[in-house]
Motif scaffolding. Structure first.
Motif, short mmCIF file in Angstrom:
data_model
loop_
_atom_site.label_atom_id
_atom_site.label_comp_id
_atom_site.label_asym_id
_atom_site.label_seq_id
_atom_site.Cartn_x
_atom_site.Cartn_y
_atom_site.Cartn_z
N UNK A 17 3.63 -4.21 -11.24
CA UNK A 17 3.70 -2.76 -10.51
C UNK A 17 2.51 -3.08 -9.34
N UNK A 18 3.03 -2.90 -8.01
CA UNK A 18 2.34 -3.11 -6.95
C UNK A 18 1.71 -2.05 -5.95
N UNK A 19 0.54 -1.71 -5.77
CA UNK A 19 0.23 -0.51 -5.09
C UNK A 19 -0.34 -1.00 -3.67
N UNK A 20 0.15 -0.38 -2.63
CA UNK A 20 0.02 -1.02 -1.21
C UNK A 20 -0.22 -0.19 -0.47
N UNK A 21 -0.64 -0.33 0.94
CA UNK A 21 -0.42 0.61 1.91
C UNK A 21 0.17 -0.10 3.02
N UNK A 22 1.04 0.77 3.92
CA UNK A 22 1.64 0.51 4.90
C UNK A 22 1.16 1.16 6.01
N UNK A 25 1.88 4.94 5.10
CA UNK A 25 1.94 5.47 3.73
C UNK A 25 1.46 4.61 2.69
N UNK A 26 1.19 5.20 1.43
CA UNK A 26 0.83 4.50 0.33
C UNK A 26 2.32 4.16 -0.30
N UNK A 27 2.29 3.09 -0.92
CA UNK A 27 3.65 2.54 -1.48
C UNK A 27 3.41 1.93 -2.66
N UNK A 28 4.04 2.24 -3.69
CA UNK A 28 4.17 1.62 -5.23
C UNK A 28 5.41 1.09 -5.46
N UNK A 29 5.54 -0.16 -5.67
CA UNK A 29 6.89 -0.68 -6.05
C UNK A 29 6.84 -1.65 -6.99
#
Ligand SMILES: [Zn+2]
Length: 236
Positions: A17-22, A25-29
């Motif tokens: 599970x990766x947590x990132x920012x664009x 927004x913040x994105x989890x995928x």
């Protein structure tokens, strides 16, 4: 969509599970197979990778990674302990100083900091400028262009973190804490006013850069109410 990876948690087998920012927004995928070094998306398995990704909806609570193209990987040949520790400290700041829904504010500064750190290896100045941006976006802007009490631009004699800026001769009194010497105040002003990463620590006295670095760390810890865990590997 361009993202910067902030954290990776193992999910099952080689998935994560990766947590990132664009930028927005913040994105989890869910990223299938990225724990496998042979995966074509394996670069996402490193914190602070900048990548262009495509997501799709699936039968899972988070969107699923469809494909990715790395734009900047934080890994490089000849990485030293300080480079790695700087990456960890930057990541620690993003994850702990900002609520998840506000982390994307840091996106443009973070991307530039990563590029600068990788190309110059000047971790001290990169982190100083990055921390100045963290302080500003966290709502603790330091006044370095005029007296923080009366607004005068003349006869600046001190800088006080508690008061949050420069102090002029008229406003100075014995209760004000003198945090920096004149050279350090000039360095602070350049760092806080810098909107890019052109400053070099080699243009200043190493002791001044170090002093300001340590003061920034202490100020952030107090202002944000957070204690850093990734300072040990930096030679301060
Ligand atoms: Zn004043």
């Amino acid at each position: 969509m361009k993202i910067i990876v902030l954290s990776i948690s193992a999910y099952k087998e080689k998935d994560a599970i990766v947590n990132a920012i664009s930028e927005d927004e913040s994105i989890t995928f869910l990223a299938r197979g990225i724990k496998d070094p042979k995966s074509k998306n394996a670069s996402l398995n490193n914190i602070l990778t900048v990548a262009d990704i495509e997501l799709m909806d699936g039968d899972f609570k988070y969107p699923i990674l469809k494909g990715s193209k790395p734009l900047l990987t934080s890994l490089k040949i000849g990485m030293d302990a300080e480079y790695l520790a700087s990456l960890m400290l930057i990541d620690e700041m993003l994850l702990n100083l900002f609520p998840e829904e506000e982390r994307n504010m840091m996106f443009p500064y973070l991307e530039k900091a990563l590029e600068n750190l990788k190309t110059t290896n000047d971790w001290m100045m990169t982190l100083l400028i990055f921390m100045a941006q963290v302080i500003r976006l966290g709502g603790f802007q330091l006044e370095v262009n005029r007296c923080v009490i009366c607004g005068s631009k003349r006869k600046i004699v001190a800088f006080s973190f508690i008061d949050g800026g420069f102090i002029c001769q008229n406003c100075f009194n014995e209760e004000i804490i003198h945090d920096l010497n004149t050279n350090q105040m000039l360095l602070l002003r350049e760092v806080v006013n810098s909107d890019d990463y052109h400053l070099k620590s080699s243009d200043y006295l190493l002791d001044d850069v170090k002093t300001l670095f340590i003061k920034f760390i202490q100020f952030i810890e107090e202002a944000f109410g957070y204690h850093f865990k990734n300072l040990r590997l930096l030679s301060l």
